[in-house]
Structures are given as C-alpha cells and as structure tokens.
Scaffold this motif. Structure first.
Motif, mmCIF file in Angstrom:
data_model
loop_
_atom_site.group_PDB
_atom_site.id
_atom_site.type_symbol
_atom_site.label_atom_id
_atom_site.label_comp_id
_atom_site.label_asym_id
_atom_site.label_seq_id
_atom_site.Cartn_x
_atom_site.Cartn_y
_atom_site.Cartn_z
ATOM 1 N N LEU A 70 54.918 39.367 42.925
ATOM 2 C CA LEU A 70 55.479 40.701 43.147
ATOM 3 C C LEU A 70 55.231 41.611 41.951
ATOM 4 O O LEU A 70 55.174 42.835 42.084
ATOM 5 C CB LEU A 70 56.980 40.598 43.438
ATOM 6 C CG LEU A 70 57.754 41.889 43.696
ATOM 7 C CD1 LEU A 70 57.235 42.547 44.964
ATOM 8 C CD2 LEU A 70 59.224 41.601 43.813
ATOM 9 N N THR A 71 55.031 41.053 40.785
ATOM 10 C CA THR A 71 54.860 41.856 39.581
ATOM 11 C C THR A 71 53.510 42.564 39.535
ATOM 12 O O THR A 71 53.246 43.317 38.602
ATOM 13 C CB THR A 71 55.022 40.974 38.325
ATOM 14 O OG1 THR A 71 54.055 39.930 38.379
ATOM 15 C CG2 THR A 71 56.409 40.386 38.254
ATOM 16 N N HIS A 72 52.646 42.344 40.512
ATOM 17 C CA HIS A 72 51.379 43.076 40.571
ATOM 18 C C HIS A 72 51.570 44.508 41.062
ATOM 19 O O HIS A 72 50.642 45.308 40.986
ATOM 20 C CB HIS A 72 50.383 42.364 41.494
ATOM 21 C CG HIS A 72 49.802 41.131 40.904
ATOM 22 N ND1 HIS A 72 48.907 41.149 39.865
ATOM 23 C CD2 HIS A 72 50.008 39.827 41.179
ATOM 24 C CE1 HIS A 72 48.573 39.924 39.546
ATOM 25 N NE2 HIS A 72 49.238 39.100 40.329
ATOM 26 N N CYS A 73 52.738 44.819 41.586
ATOM 27 C CA CYS A 73 52.990 46.156 42.127
ATOM 28 C C CYS A 73 53.176 47.169 41.005
ATOM 29 O O CYS A 73 53.570 46.830 39.902
ATOM 30 C CB CYS A 73 54.262 46.151 42.980
ATOM 31 S SG CYS A 73 54.117 45.222 44.479
ATOM 32 N N ARG A 74 52.926 48.420 41.355
ATOM 33 C CA ARG A 74 53.212 49.520 40.431
ATOM 34 C C ARG A 74 54.583 50.072 40.788
ATOM 35 O O ARG A 74 54.841 50.421 41.928
ATOM 36 C CB ARG A 74 52.164 50.605 40.551
ATOM 37 C CG ARG A 74 50.873 50.208 39.896
ATOM 38 C CD ARG A 74 50.004 51.407 39.650
ATOM 39 N NE ARG A 74 50.720 52.477 38.981
ATOM 40 C CZ ARG A 74 50.542 52.794 37.696
ATOM 41 N NH1 ARG A 74 49.699 52.139 36.973
ATOM 42 N NH2 ARG A 74 51.209 53.786 37.160
ATOM 43 N N PHE A 75 55.447 50.144 39.786
ATOM 44 C CA PHE A 75 56.791 50.653 40.012
ATOM 45 C C PHE A 75 57.000 52.020 39.371
ATOM 46 O O PHE A 75 57.956 52.703 39.669
ATOM 47 C CB PHE A 75 57.829 49.672 39.458
ATOM 48 C CG PHE A 75 57.841 48.357 40.180
ATOM 49 C CD1 PHE A 75 58.418 48.232 41.427
ATOM 50 C CD2 PHE A 75 57.270 47.232 39.618
ATOM 51 C CE1 PHE A 75 58.427 47.028 42.103
ATOM 52 C CE2 PHE A 75 57.274 46.021 40.274
ATOM 53 C CZ PHE A 75 57.858 45.919 41.517
ATOM 54 N N THR B 80 58.464 44.783 30.186
ATOM 55 C CA THR B 80 58.854 43.556 29.497
ATOM 56 C C THR B 80 59.756 42.704 30.376
ATOM 57 O O THR B 80 59.606 41.479 30.437
ATOM 58 C CB THR B 80 59.569 43.897 28.179
ATOM 59 O OG1 THR B 80 58.700 44.703 27.385
ATOM 60 C CG2 THR B 80 59.958 42.647 27.417
ATOM 61 N N PHE B 81 60.677 43.336 31.081
ATOM 62 C CA PHE B 81 61.554 42.610 31.997
ATOM 63 C C PHE B 81 60.744 41.945 33.108
ATOM 64 O O PHE B 81 60.980 40.775 33.440
ATOM 65 C CB PHE B 81 62.596 43.573 32.583
ATOM 66 C CG PHE B 81 63.458 42.952 33.638
ATOM 67 C CD1 PHE B 81 64.449 42.040 33.296
ATOM 68 C CD2 PHE B 81 63.285 43.269 34.974
ATOM 69 C CE1 PHE B 81 65.237 41.456 34.259
ATOM 70 C CE2 PHE B 81 64.076 42.693 35.954
ATOM 71 C CZ PHE B 81 65.059 41.786 35.592
ATOM 72 N N LEU B 82 59.778 42.665 33.682
ATOM 73 C CA LEU B 82 58.932 42.075 34.726
ATOM 74 C C LEU B 82 58.113 40.905 34.194
ATOM 75 O O LEU B 82 57.938 39.896 34.890
ATOM 76 C CB LEU B 82 57.996 43.129 35.308
ATOM 77 C CG LEU B 82 58.599 44.134 36.270
ATOM 78 C CD1 LEU B 82 57.534 45.119 36.720
ATOM 79 C CD2 LEU B 82 59.212 43.439 37.454
ATOM 80 N N HIS B 83 57.631 41.023 32.993
ATOM 81 C CA HIS B 83 56.874 39.920 32.395
ATOM 82 C C HIS B 83 57.773 38.690 32.226
ATOM 83 O O HIS B 83 57.357 37.564 32.520
ATOM 84 C CB HIS B 83 56.297 40.345 31.047
ATOM 85 C CG HIS B 83 55.532 39.266 30.371
ATOM 86 N ND1 HIS B 83 54.290 38.855 30.804
ATOM 87 C CD2 HIS B 83 55.840 38.480 29.313
ATOM 88 C CE1 HIS B 83 53.866 37.881 30.036
ATOM 89 N NE2 HIS B 83 54.786 37.637 29.120
ATOM 90 N N CYS B 84 59.002 38.899 31.783
ATOM 91 C CA CYS B 84 59.969 37.805 31.633
ATOM 92 C C CYS B 84 60.227 37.127 32.977
ATOM 93 O O CYS B 84 60.246 35.891 33.070
ATOM 94 C CB CYS B 84 61.257 38.358 31.039
ATOM 95 S SG CYS B 84 62.584 37.159 30.915
ATOM 96 N N ILE B 85 60.412 37.912 34.015
ATOM 97 C CA ILE B 85 60.651 37.361 35.359
ATOM 98 C C ILE B 85 59.434 36.571 35.821
ATOM 99 O O ILE B 85 59.561 35.460 36.347
ATOM 100 C CB ILE B 85 60.993 38.488 36.356
ATOM 101 C CG1 ILE B 85 62.302 39.165 35.970
ATOM 102 C CG2 ILE B 85 61.029 37.973 37.777
ATOM 103 C CD1 ILE B 85 63.504 38.255 35.987
ATOM 104 N N ARG B 86 58.237 37.127 35.641
ATOM 105 C CA ARG B 86 57.024 36.448 36.092
ATOM 106 C C ARG B 86 56.830 35.120 35.374
ATOM 107 O O ARG B 86 56.529 34.105 36.006
ATOM 108 C CB ARG B 86 55.801 37.334 35.892
ATOM 109 C CG ARG B 86 54.511 36.617 36.273
ATOM 110 C CD ARG B 86 53.311 37.505 36.290
ATOM 111 N NE ARG B 86 52.971 37.993 34.972
ATOM 112 C CZ ARG B 86 51.930 38.777 34.721
ATOM 113 N NH1 ARG B 86 51.147 39.166 35.706
ATOM 114 N NH2 ARG B 86 51.679 39.178 33.507
ATOM 115 N N VAL B 87 57.023 35.113 34.062
ATOM 116 C CA VAL B 87 56.854 33.873 33.304
ATOM 117 C C VAL B 87 57.895 32.846 33.738
ATOM 118 O O VAL B 87 57.582 31.670 33.939
ATOM 119 C CB VAL B 87 56.926 34.147 31.788
ATOM 120 C CG1 VAL B 87 57.038 32.861 30.990
ATOM 121 C CG2 VAL B 87 55.702 34.930 31.342
#
Length: 147
Positions: free
Chosen positions: A66-71, A86-93
């Motif tokens: 889902l983190t591939h989307c543009r928000f 940074t939050f999205l990166h944390c969720i993805r990892v």
C-alpha cells in the motif's frame, strides 16, 4: 582442570518440566497444515486456524505494498510530508518483517500466500495500470526498498 570430566548434556536437561513438547523445526519447504506461524502453537493442528493464518499473512503482504501510493500533492507542506513518509516507511518495514517471520515457518502455503499478497498489492498500488496519465512522475511517497 584435573580430575573433572567433561559433562555431556543429558536428555533430561532438554526434556525437563519446563518444556511441554518438542516440535521439529523445518529447514526446508513442506506442505501441511501443522505449522507455527508468527506465534508459538499457532495455528496448531486446527485447519481453520491454519486458513486464518494464511489470510493474515496475505493481508500483511498486501498492506506492505500500500505504501506505493501517493498520498500528498507535489506542493504540500514538506515537513508534514516527510514525517508521513517516515511513518509509511516504518509501517512498510514492520509489515515486511512480519511477513518474513511468517515465511520462517518454511510452510509452502504461507510462502504462496505471501507472494500472492505482495503481487496483488503491487498490481493495485504500485503498477501504473490504473493511472490515467502516462507521465513519468513519481509513483510513491517513499523511496524504493533497495540499497
């Protein structure tokens, strides 16, 4: 030291009262519904709980894409955008690590649903299939997971 014998571990040391059972850990892929996925004794021998664990791994892998989307729009507040990035990166990892730990069960069913979840998630969120414009704009708010 002189006179002291080297003490070999006895079977009682490993089968004491603290250990209820010994489950064999697989070191190669196997087919079967008896697996431990993410937690001890889960899903156990229940085939319904095995199905639930497969759905959970699929959803984790799907959400990691889902983190591939543009928000954010290109001219949005950069500080807020960077914190969200940074939050999205944390969720993805975190999601990817959970999927990786599930794959450590070496269960072929878990592997297949993880790949299917990543595939469907990338198809819906990461590929350009549903985009209207063909411009080579940035497709994600976070950088790719590569070094």
């Amino acid at each position: 030291m002189a006179g002291m014998e080297e003490m070999a571990p006895s079977p009682q040391m490993f089968n004491g009262p603290m250990m209820r059972h010994r489950m064999m850990m697989h070191m190669a892929f196997y087919w079967g519904t008896e697996a431990e996925v993410l937690f001890s004794d889960w899903p156990g021998r229940d085939k319904r709980m095995y199905a639930v664990s497969l759905v959970l791994v699929f959803v984790l892998a799907f959400l990691a894409e889902l983190t591939h989307c543009r928000f954010f729009k290109p001219h949005s507040n950069h500080v807020v955008a960077r914190f969200f990035q940074t939050f999205l990166h944390c969720i993805r990892v975190g999601l990817n690590y959970l999927v990786m730990l599930a794959l450590m069960s070496f269960n072929a069913g878990v592997y297949l649903v993880a790949v299917a979840g990543h595939t469907l998630g990338f198809f819906l969120f990461g590929s350009r299939v549903f985009m209207k414009s063909s411009c080579p704009a940035k497709t994600s708010d976070i950088p790719p997971m590569s070094c």
